[in-house]
Design a protein around this motif. Sequence first.
Motif, PDB file in Angstrom:
ATOM      1  N   PRO A 231      56.462 115.433  38.214  1.00  0.00           N
ATOM      2  CA  PRO A 231      56.149 116.312  39.348  1.00  0.00           C
ATOM      3  C   PRO A 231      57.400 116.941  39.957  1.00  0.00           C
ATOM      4  O   PRO A 231      57.344 118.055  40.474  1.00  0.00           O
ATOM      5  N   HIS A 232      58.521 116.249  39.921  1.00  0.00           N
ATOM      6  CA  HIS A 232      59.726 116.775  40.569  1.00  0.00           C
ATOM      7  C   HIS A 232      60.294 117.991  39.854  1.00  0.00           C
ATOM      8  O   HIS A 232      60.805 118.895  40.482  1.00  0.00           O
ATOM      9  N   ASP A 233      60.250 118.010  38.540  1.00  0.00           N
ATOM     10  CA  ASP A 233      60.933 119.117  37.867  1.00  0.00           C
ATOM     11  C   ASP A 233      59.997 120.139  37.243  1.00  0.00           C
ATOM     12  O   ASP A 233      60.451 121.123  36.684  1.00  0.00           O
ATOM     13  N   GLY A 234      58.696 119.937  37.354  1.00  0.00           N
ATOM     14  CA  GLY A 234      57.760 120.922  36.811  1.00  0.00           C
ATOM     15  C   GLY A 234      57.827 122.212  37.614  1.00  0.00           C
ATOM     16  O   GLY A 234      58.274 122.216  38.760  1.00  0.00           O
ATOM     17  N   VAL A 235      57.404 123.313  36.999  1.00  0.00           N
ATOM     18  CA  VAL A 235      57.519 124.602  37.688  1.00  0.00           C
ATOM     19  C   VAL A 235      56.217 125.386  37.701  1.00  0.00           C
ATOM     20  O   VAL A 235      56.141 126.451  38.302  1.00  0.00           O
ATOM     21  N   SER A 236      55.195 124.872  37.024  1.00  0.00           N
ATOM     22  CA  SER A 236      53.955 125.635  36.962  1.00  0.00           C
ATOM     23  C   SER A 236      52.918 125.027  37.897  1.00  0.00           C
ATOM     24  O   SER A 236      52.764 123.797  37.951  1.00  0.00           O
ATOM     25  N   GLY A 237      52.214 125.895  38.621  1.00  0.00           N
ATOM     26  CA  GLY A 237      51.172 125.420  39.524  1.00  0.00           C
ATOM     27  C   GLY A 237      50.094 124.643  38.778  1.00  0.00           C
ATOM     28  O   GLY A 237      49.449 123.758  39.328  1.00  0.00           O
TER      29      GLY A 237
END
Lengths: 316, 557
Positions: B88-94
Amino acid sequence: MTAYLVRRGLQTIPLLLLVTFLTFSLLLFLPGDPVTSLLSQGETLDPEIVEAYRKELHLDEPIPVQYGYWLRRAMVGDFGDSTQTRKPVSEELRSRIPATLQIGLAGFVAGLLIGVPAGIAAAVWHNTVIDRVVTMFSVAGVAVPGFWFGIMLILLFSVKLRWLPALGFERITSNPGEALKLMILPVTVIGWELSAVVTRQLRSSMLEVLRQDYIRTARAKGLHERRVVWLHGLRNALLPVVTVLGLLLGRILAGAVVVETIFAIPGVGRLLVGSVRTNDFPVVQAIVLMVALSVVFMNIVTDVVYAALDPRIRYS
Amino acid sequence: MTDSNKPYWQRWAERPRSRRGFLVGASSATLGAAALGLVGCGDDNDEKDAQTPGGGSPQAGGSPAAPQIKRGGELKVAYGLEPSSLDPHDGVSGGDHYFFEDMFNFLVGHDANSQLQASLSLAESWQIPDPQTIIFKLRSGVSFHDGSPFNSEVVAWNIERVKDPATKSTARQSFLVVEKVETPDPQTARFKLTAPAAGLMNALGGRGGAVLSRQAVEKYKDQFRSNPVGTGPFMFDSWASGSHVKMKKNPNYWGKDAPGGALPYVDAVTIRIIPDSTAAFAALQTGDVHVAGIDPKDLDTAKANSQLQIVERKGSGVANLMAVNLKTAAGKNLDLRRAIMHALDPEAAKQAVWLGAADVADAGMWPPGTWVYKTSPTRPRYDLNKAKEYLAKSGFDTNTELKIMTWESRTLIQAGELWQESLRKIGIKSKITTLSVGAATKEFFEGTTHELYPTSWSLYPEPDWIATTIYDKDAYYNTGKTQSSEVQDLIRQGRTEYDIEKRKLIYQKMAELVLGDAWHVPLLYGRSYTGFTKSVKNTEQIYNGEAKWNYRNLWLA
């Protein structure tokens, strides 16, 4: 022959360099870059993180330097990490190639099994009902868009009749029964389209061959018609078909984007299109290199097959 | 509208509060006057109420006898996008939320109404003794899927991880205000802030507030993104790229349902990645999947199918908004901007493009269902006469062609064509360019060549996020990099004011001012539709506070 093959092999090196450099340059001319492509609408990254990303991907360096970095790593089989998933590209490809090969090869075989007999039948019974029906199907195969045909198959055989699963993928090695069921619809779409190409090629090539003197001679000396068609006719008519088949087979690794999307098959085609859209350079580069290699290899194989089909062809 | 037809969150909001819930809220409120709005921790019974067996499902609506919950089975879900990361910390897509929400818990959790609820949080309670200190009392006896214990040390480490530039977290900006996290004992995490930060609480309920196993992050390092370990109701099982993500039940999950039974109900969840919406709908109809989003074009067919059930979520984000590039000559012209906004007919787009499955925007960036929502009387509305008046006042040369940028989405492209036609009606010529979302964003917000940008926007429960990323003078999505001192002042107030009622007024006023400036105007609010096969129960509880899915309360009959 061996000298010829070695020479052809060596010729592929500058070709591959050119292909990869061109792809690389084209990708950099695309609007956007891998960093902005990471973000959904409304998300932001701190400017310092964006800079760190750009540095990590060497986006702040001139194109030839970036290409140099990529080439140096690619030479030792390291294609870097996907900018989207940050997994090694080789791992991404390894997970996608089996699906693409399984569906692509099955579609190819289906295309041949339908296309070759249909093409021959259309030529032998030229201008009859059979010819017209075959021509109609082959024209439709080329003209009907795969996405529409695929959806129609799903609606009919999955939603309406409930005979087959709508979509998904299973490796033939892990669960053959389920895999075959899942393959029927996508392979039908690929196979029909491919058979249309084969049929049209073979029909026109056969029509020409069947008018040749040696066919008339063969018939005149009392050979059975089946032997005339399959042995003397088909073998000579196959040369142009083999050229097309070689090209099609070489491109199988590029995947069938539409079919993979509709049937949710985790193949190379979907990966390629997704990667182009998100400026995922490492993945696109690796796929282009792989497909270029495969096309070149199939060209060489085609040359060898030419020689086998026609003893007059000799390479030196 | 009958009661059972009302959306879940509306019924939830109208439901009488239990006495216990009231007492918890009242006693917590005494912890600090400044913390009035946040200290209450919500209603302790909310999750339990919400999890009353069959409580939210259409089948049970009004029926006194709740059906017997059946445990077990594998829930199969169709979703269109591959996750960018399961970290969750480094993801970028909604879209990542559809995958990781149930593998993790957040320090503070949101309910479906975007309100913070202690019952959904890893923090049992919290208090704000002064505007720069937040003290969280953590749940005891919680452990991660790898067996490592959840405690204040882990919380402190997680916050540092989000702040670390090397993590490349999109949530980093919101967390920089945390100077340090003190850990006086394993069950207490004391956040010391460099400035009052009212938005931090909601940010802790977003991806940056997800609590990860430190042991697993140190073990998997970069590959944690494909080996996630949290405290959530489901544990990661496998991720086959382009195919599916599978999770299995966490037998030690701390969350309970109303009768005190264990959550989750199903043994496993498989989320299949099906990019084509028509194919996903076919898979739902055949029962290959139990859950799938419904595209508006398939809505009538889905409703007519007696084997399916549909759950609607209104206000699921901004389906369409018009942004103006304030760096361009045309964009700088306020009268022209107003002319453009008055010329756009959202009702026509709603009917023609969204096939009725959207709502004409009557407020700002906070749609119905969010706590900031309030209809705006002064926002630009469709009025051709006003549009023509403003156009005449603007002095704009109608021989100039405006350039519209948008991105690859069926609805955006079709709506773009409709806006083009709307502009033509008042004599403005325009040309549309369509790119991928990343490229379009960069071209429009960083460039100077395109004047207009119709786009969509996700739902963000924390209003300061919109203020920080769009309205602030330095915000990335503020093309002009200018802002009135009044709005800047409101942004500052919104960040420092902890009282929720006062915050509401601040953001409502901010919305009025920005809408009046006519450079970032929502036109349609989204409605999302989720389809289920008949066997799925508790279907209305699929939505979380960001209008995305979680699966812990669903069960299979």
